[in-house]
Design a protein around this motif. Structure first.
Motif, PDB file in Angstrom:
ATOM      1  N   ALA A 202       0.909  -1.045  -0.060  1.00 41.44           N
ATOM      2  CA  ALA A 202      -0.065  -0.117  -0.150  1.00 41.44           C
ATOM      3  C   ALA A 202       0.784   1.254  -0.122  1.00 41.44           C
ATOM      4  CB  ALA A 202      -0.845   0.032   1.319  1.00 41.44           C
ATOM      5  N   ASP A 203       0.943   1.809  -1.045  1.00 43.63           N
ATOM      6  CA  ASP A 203       2.027   2.987  -1.270  1.00 43.63           C
ATOM      7  C   ASP A 203       1.148   4.240  -1.167  1.00 43.63           C
ATOM      8  OD1 ASP A 203       4.150   4.513  -2.264  1.00 43.63           O
ATOM      9  OD2 ASP A 203       3.999   4.166  -4.302  1.00 43.63           O
ATOM     10  N   ASN A 204       1.088   4.412   0.292  1.00 41.01           N
ATOM     11  CA  ASN A 204       0.256   5.378   0.819  1.00 41.01           C
ATOM     12  C   ASN A 204      -0.061   6.769  -0.012  1.00 41.01           C
ATOM     13  OD1 ASN A 204      -1.605   6.747   2.534  1.00 41.01           O
ATOM     14  ND2 ASN A 204      -0.499   6.432   4.387  1.00 41.01           N
ATOM     15  N   TRP A 205       0.941   7.628  -0.083  1.00 43.06           N
ATOM     16  CA  TRP A 205       1.100   8.808  -0.671  1.00 43.06           C
ATOM     17  C   TRP A 205       1.137   9.005  -2.049  1.00 43.06           C
ATOM     18  CZ3 TRP A 205       3.749  13.119   2.755  1.00 43.06           C
ATOM     19  CH2 TRP A 205       3.056  13.277   4.019  1.00 43.06           C
ATOM     20  N   ASN A 206       1.305   7.789  -2.787  1.00 41.34           N
ATOM     21  CA  ASN A 206       0.970   7.464  -4.267  1.00 41.34           C
ATOM     22  C   ASN A 206      -0.205   7.106  -4.370  1.00 41.34           C
ATOM     23  OD1 ASN A 206       3.485   8.725  -5.390  1.00 41.34           O
ATOM     24  ND2 ASN A 206       4.760   6.709  -4.942  1.00 41.34           N
ATOM     25  N   TYR A 207      -1.248   6.708  -3.332  1.00 43.80           N
ATOM     26  CA  TYR A 207      -2.527   6.475  -3.698  1.00 43.80           C
ATOM     27  C   TYR A 207      -2.676   5.280  -4.889  1.00 43.80           C
ATOM     28  CZ  TYR A 207      -2.837  11.094  -1.932  1.00 43.80           C
ATOM     29  OH  TYR A 207      -2.564  12.220  -1.146  1.00 43.80           O
ATOM     30  N   ARG A 208      -1.966   4.120  -4.358  1.00 44.56           N
ATOM     31  CA  ARG A 208      -1.695   2.966  -5.253  1.00 44.56           C
ATOM     32  C   ARG A 208      -1.316   1.694  -4.286  1.00 44.56           C
ATOM     33  NH1 ARG A 208       3.632   4.175  -9.009  1.00 44.56           N
ATOM     34  NH2 ARG A 208       5.231   4.181  -7.328  1.00 44.56           N
ATOM     35  N   ILE A 209      -1.626   0.494  -5.123  1.00 44.54           N
ATOM     36  CA  ILE A 209      -1.032  -0.658  -4.708  1.00 44.54           C
ATOM     37  C   ILE A 209      -0.202  -1.193  -5.641  1.00 44.54           C
ATOM     38  CG2 ILE A 209      -1.529  -2.952  -4.297  1.00 44.54           C
ATOM     39  CD1 ILE A 209      -2.923  -1.139  -2.035  1.00 44.54           C
ATOM     40  N   GLN A 210       1.069  -1.470  -5.239  1.00 46.26           N
ATOM     41  CA  GLN A 210       2.067  -2.092  -6.237  1.00 46.26           C
ATOM     42  C   GLN A 210       2.210  -3.653  -5.880  1.00 46.26           C
ATOM     43  OE1 GLN A 210       5.265   0.149  -7.916  1.00 46.26           O
ATOM     44  NE2 GLN A 210       5.160   1.502  -6.080  1.00 46.26           N
ATOM     45  N   LYS A 211       2.414  -4.469  -6.854  1.00 49.28           N
ATOM     46  CA  LYS A 211       2.736  -5.853  -6.739  1.00 49.28           C
ATOM     47  C   LYS A 211       4.023  -6.305  -7.353  1.00 49.28           C
ATOM     48  CE  LYS A 211       0.901 -10.356  -8.274  1.00 49.28           C
ATOM     49  NZ  LYS A 211      -0.391 -10.761  -9.015  1.00 49.28           N
ATOM     50  N   PHE A 212       4.719  -6.971  -6.452  1.00 51.23           N
ATOM     51  CA  PHE A 212       6.115  -7.336  -6.713  1.00 51.23           C
ATOM     52  C   PHE A 212       6.162  -8.832  -6.587  1.00 51.23           C
ATOM     53  CE2 PHE A 212       5.999  -3.324  -4.937  1.00 51.23           C
ATOM     54  CZ  PHE A 212       7.027  -2.637  -5.854  1.00 51.23           C
ATOM     55  N   THR A 213       7.378  -9.546  -7.015  1.00 52.24           N
ATOM     56  CA  THR A 213       7.809 -11.091  -6.684  1.00 52.24           C
ATOM     57  C   THR A 213       8.194 -10.820  -5.301  1.00 52.24           C
ATOM     58  OG1 THR A 213       9.952 -10.841  -7.672  1.00 52.24           O
ATOM     59  CG2 THR A 213       8.345 -11.219  -9.014  1.00 52.24           C
ATOM     60  N   SER A 214       8.664 -11.939  -4.670  1.00 51.79           N
ATOM     61  CA  SER A 214       9.197 -12.075  -3.408  1.00 51.79           C
ATOM     62  C   SER A 214      10.728 -11.486  -3.486  1.00 51.79           C
ATOM     63  CB  SER A 214       9.245 -13.472  -2.845  1.00 51.79           C
ATOM     64  OG  SER A 214      10.030 -14.375  -4.102  1.00 51.79           O
TER      65      SER A 214
END
Length: 334
Positions: A210-222
């Motif tokens: 939860a990328d708070n101040w960018n108002y977004r969700i980012q998804k990554f590998t482990s």
């Protein structure tokens, strides 16, 4: 002899059809929404057993027990899945087993509990009953150091991911706190962060932030390889105003605590919007700044309704199979 009223067959079928149609419409609306439905709640403002002062984080363990991080009371409380109080631990401070503004909590496959503290910039690990096991982290920007530990999550391999808020990065550790790696820097590009707060993993080991101040969700590998993102500032479907808590369920779907919009939003693991629930208020299913969200194996969703000083529980929505059964019954009585 008294008369006996007998409904004409056609009228009887018509009335049954109307009743079933109404029930089917209600059920269809719930199924179409795909969102959990309100089940129960517990808590009120205070410092007694089962009371809360700004509950921020919430987590479940393999036995479906519920753990709540209290920002204001600097403690952890443990409950059954229905909100029955079990135990608590913690007090204000920086010593072993003490907390200073604990923010988030997670449980591993063995039932051990990890607590992220913003005030002490560290992670503490406990047994499921609150027995202290270990800790790591201190204030700073080096490897393994933290500037406010905002979120914590455990992957299927038992590795630990921490949202390092002020350093705008994610750090990865073993279950005993050995530093493994990190990714991220301040910015708005792919793989960059602006005060990341929540972190979650799925059954495949993917990591959601939860990328708070960018108002977004980012998804990554482990290992931190960027995969996808979704969200922008606003109050529309799929938009966010201060996303903080994030969780996944057994199906890999993603839940986001959209704090300033006073709601929970649900997405597929690739970011497709599914549904939302909640609005500002103190009624059943309403929220006042929900910071934390968690799920259990049964499909229940728990929300830390922070400014209402309570936990709300939502149960699984009716399934399409149930809807099909009603459809079959409706067809019989036509």
């Amino acid at each position: 002899m008294s008369k006996r009223y007998v409904m004409r067959p056609g009228l009887r079928r018509a009335r049954i059809t109307v009743a079933l149609t109404g029930l089917l419409a209600i059920l269809a609306s719930q199924v179409g929404a795909q969102c959990p439905i309100y089940s129960t709640q517990w808590g009120s403002r205070g410092s007694g057993d089962g009371q809360f002062s700004y509950p921020h984080g919430v987590a479940t363990d393999p036995a479906s027990n519920v753990y709540v991080v209290e920002h204001g009371n600097h403690r952890i409380q443990k409950f059954t899945s229905t909100g029955v109080y079990l135990t608590q631990w913690g007090s204000p401070g920086s010593g072993v087993g003490q907390f200073l503004y604990p923010e988030a909590i997670a449980s591993d496959a063995a039932g051990n509990v990890y607590v992220a503290e913003t005030g002490n910039s560290r992670i503490q690990k406990f047994t499921s009953t609150g027995v202290y096991l270990t800790q790591w982290g201190s204030f700073g920007s080096g490897n393994g150091e933290l500037d406010g530990a905002g979120g914590v999550a455990i992957d299927p391999a038992g590795d630990v991911y921490v949202a390092d808020i002020g350093n705008h990065r994610i750090q990865k550790f073993t279950s005993t706190g050995v530093y493994l790696g990190q990714w991220g820097s301040r910015g708005s590009g792919n793989g960059e962060f602006d005060y990341p707060q929540g972190v979650a993993t799925d059954a495949s080991g993917n990591v959601y932030v939860a990328d708070n101040w960018n108002y977004r969700i980012q998804k990554f590998t482990s290992t931190g390889v960027y995969l996808a993102q979704w969200g922008s500032f606003g109050g529309g479907d799929g938009q966010f105003n201060s996303p903080v808590g994030v969780a996944t369920d057994a199906a890999g779907e993603v839940y986001v605590a959209d704090v300033a919009n006073h709601r929970i939003q649900k997405f597929t693991n690739t970011g497709t919007y599914l549904c939302q629930w909640g609005s500002f208020g103190s009624g059943d299913g309403q929220f006042n700044a929900p910071f934390g969200v968690a799920t259990n194996a049964a499909g229940d969703v728990y929300v830390a309704d922070t400014h209402n000083h309570r936990i709300q529980k939502f149960g699984p929505a009716p399934t399409p199979a149930t809807s099909a059964s009603w459809g079959h019954m409706k067809a019989i009585y036509r």
